[in-house]
Scaffold this motif. Structure first.
Motif, PDB file in Angstrom:
ATOM      1  N   VAL A  53       0.855  -1.182   0.000  1.00  0.00           N
ATOM      2  CA  VAL A  53       0.000   0.000   0.000  1.00  0.00           C
ATOM      3  C   VAL A  53       0.891   1.232   0.000  1.00  0.00           C
ATOM      4  N   ALA A  54       0.540   2.208  -0.853  1.00  0.00           N
ATOM      5  CA  ALA A  54       1.383   3.398  -0.964  1.00  0.00           C
ATOM      6  C   ALA A  54       0.534   4.618  -1.300  1.00  0.00           C
ATOM      7  N   PHE A  55       1.003   5.773  -0.843  1.00  0.00           N
ATOM      8  CA  PHE A  55       0.428   7.034  -1.276  1.00  0.00           C
ATOM      9  C   PHE A  55       1.025   7.365  -2.639  1.00  0.00           C
ATOM     10  N   ALA A  56       0.237   7.981  -3.511  1.00  0.00           N
ATOM     11  CA  ALA A  56       0.720   8.313  -4.846  1.00  0.00           C
ATOM     12  C   ALA A  56      -0.026   9.538  -5.359  1.00  0.00           C
ATOM     13  N   THR A  57       0.404  10.028  -6.510  1.00  0.00           N
ATOM     14  CA  THR A  57      -0.203  11.200  -7.134  1.00  0.00           C
ATOM     15  C   THR A  57      -0.488  10.884  -8.595  1.00  0.00           C
ATOM     16  N   THR A  58      -1.661  11.268  -9.065  1.00  0.00           N
ATOM     17  CA  THR A  58      -2.004  11.052 -10.468  1.00  0.00           C
ATOM     18  C   THR A  58      -1.434  12.181 -11.320  1.00  0.00           C
ATOM     19  N   THR A  59      -1.446  11.977 -12.626  1.00  0.00           N
ATOM     20  CA  THR A  59      -0.956  13.019 -13.538  1.00  0.00           C
ATOM     21  C   THR A  59      -1.815  14.276 -13.457  1.00  0.00           C
ATOM     22  N   ALA A  60      -3.058  14.106 -12.988  1.00  0.00           N
ATOM     23  CA  ALA A  60      -3.942  15.257 -12.812  1.00  0.00           C
ATOM     24  C   ALA A  60      -3.674  15.992 -11.505  1.00  0.00           C
ATOM     25  N   GLY A  61      -2.757  15.453 -10.715  1.00  0.00           N
ATOM     26  CA  GLY A  61      -2.407  16.096  -9.460  1.00  0.00           C
ATOM     27  C   GLY A  61      -3.230  15.667  -8.268  1.00  0.00           C
ATOM     28  N   ASP A  62      -4.032  14.608  -8.415  1.00  0.00           N
ATOM     29  CA  ASP A  62      -4.858  14.122  -7.310  1.00  0.00           C
ATOM     30  C   ASP A  62      -4.062  13.148  -6.445  1.00  0.00           C
ATOM     31  N   ASP A  63      -4.214  13.266  -5.145  1.00  0.00           N
ATOM     32  CA  ASP A  63      -3.592  12.332  -4.216  1.00  0.00           C
ATOM     33  C   ASP A  63      -4.459  11.082  -4.103  1.00  0.00           C
TER      34      ASP A  63
END
Length: 295
Positions: A53-63
């Motif tokens: 499980v990990a925190f990440a960011t989309t290309t749209a900038g959403d967490d």
């Protein structure tokens, strides 16, 4: 990629050789899912247990939260459950791949665990509010775990102790109440709803990590009643807290006191049996003994 020893041990014990292969494949799985969903800045959480499980960011900038697990019935059941919850009382499932064990989830902010709330009455009220939102009938029972299958595992206790029950002296009591408990209406329940699986968010308190189980709603009180785990808590203090929780559940959910106590006892014994192989079972049995004393 280095993983915490408890995480590796959990995966290896749960899945054997398949688990070892999964651990080795995680870096390539991360690369695959990153390309697929366009996620970057992947930061694993500190308390990995049975899934990456990990925190990440989309290309749209959403967490977002990325979850990768070894495909199995429990993980598939979680996906189906989150789809049915549809963000009502639970985190949103943004996308998933059952065959590969990929989940893309809403990130809850600030994401504080209910366990960090000091007032136990408030914690219990939040639990009941979340439970009311997520409990619902399920149209396709075959898509989910069956609670009856969990409790069927208790039959293995006598095999372990050559026909006896070892430290599980409450087993006869639990077996005696299960027919009554399972006579209640079945529906889709979370299956592991406790203080570490309810987080704060901008949409209020929400559940995470549902098992997705078909069974009576009363089972949900079991994980609540033995959590948060505190091996140092004295017996008197624990019993006072347990009695208060039972009273609040009676009033707030409209359930009979006896049913709440019986589900609490049944889950405590089941939890102890699950933990018996790793030696961490005494706390749950102590909880069960106290629940059996509540009148």
């Amino acid at each position: 990629m280095q993983f915490p020893s408890p995480f590796k041990r959990n995966i290896q014990q749960a899945f054997g050789k398949r688990g070892e292969d999964f651990l080795a494949a995680i870096p390539s799985l991360i690369a695959d899912v990153s390309r697929r969903w366009g996620v970057t800045d992947i930061q694993p959480v500190r308390n990995l247990s049975y899934n990456f499980v990990a925190f990440a960011t989309t290309t749209a900038g959403d967490d977002v939260v990325l979850k990768i697990g070894l495909p199995n019935r429990e993980l598939t059941s979680e996906m189906h459950t989150l789809k049915l919850f549809n963000g009502d009382g639970a985190c949103r499932l943004l996308d998933c791949d059952e065959d590969r064990g990929f989940l893309l989830l809403e990130r809850l902010k600030p994401g504080n665990m209910l366990a960090n709330v000091s007032d136990d009455d408030e914690r219990t009220r939040v639990f009941m509010d979340v439970l009311r939102k997520i409990h619902r009938p399920a149209a396709h029972y075959d898509d989910f775990i069956q609670l009856a299958d969990w409790f069927a595992e208790l039959k293995n206790i006598r095999n372990e102790f050559n026909g006896g029950v070892g430290p599980f002296g409450l087993l006869d009591t639990v077996e005696g109440v299960l027919p009554e408990l399972f006579a209640d209406e079945h529906g889709l329940i979370h299956g592991d709803l406790h203080h570490f699986n309810i987080l704060s968010s901008e949409r209020g308190w929400l559940a995470i990590d549902p098992k997705g189980v078909i069974g009576p709603a009363g089972y949900e009180v079991g994980p609540l009643m033995i959590n948060p785990w505190d091996n140092s808590m004295d017996r008197t203090r624990f019993k006072v807290r347990a009695v208060r929780r039972v009273d609040m559940l009676c009033e707030g959910m409209g359930w009979q006191k006896e049913i709440i106590i019986k589900w609490s006892l049944a889950h405590a014994v089941l939890s102890a049996w699950w933990d018996y192989p790793n030696g961490d079972w005494e706390y749950s049995l102590r909880c069960g003994e106290i629940f059996s004393e509540i009148k």
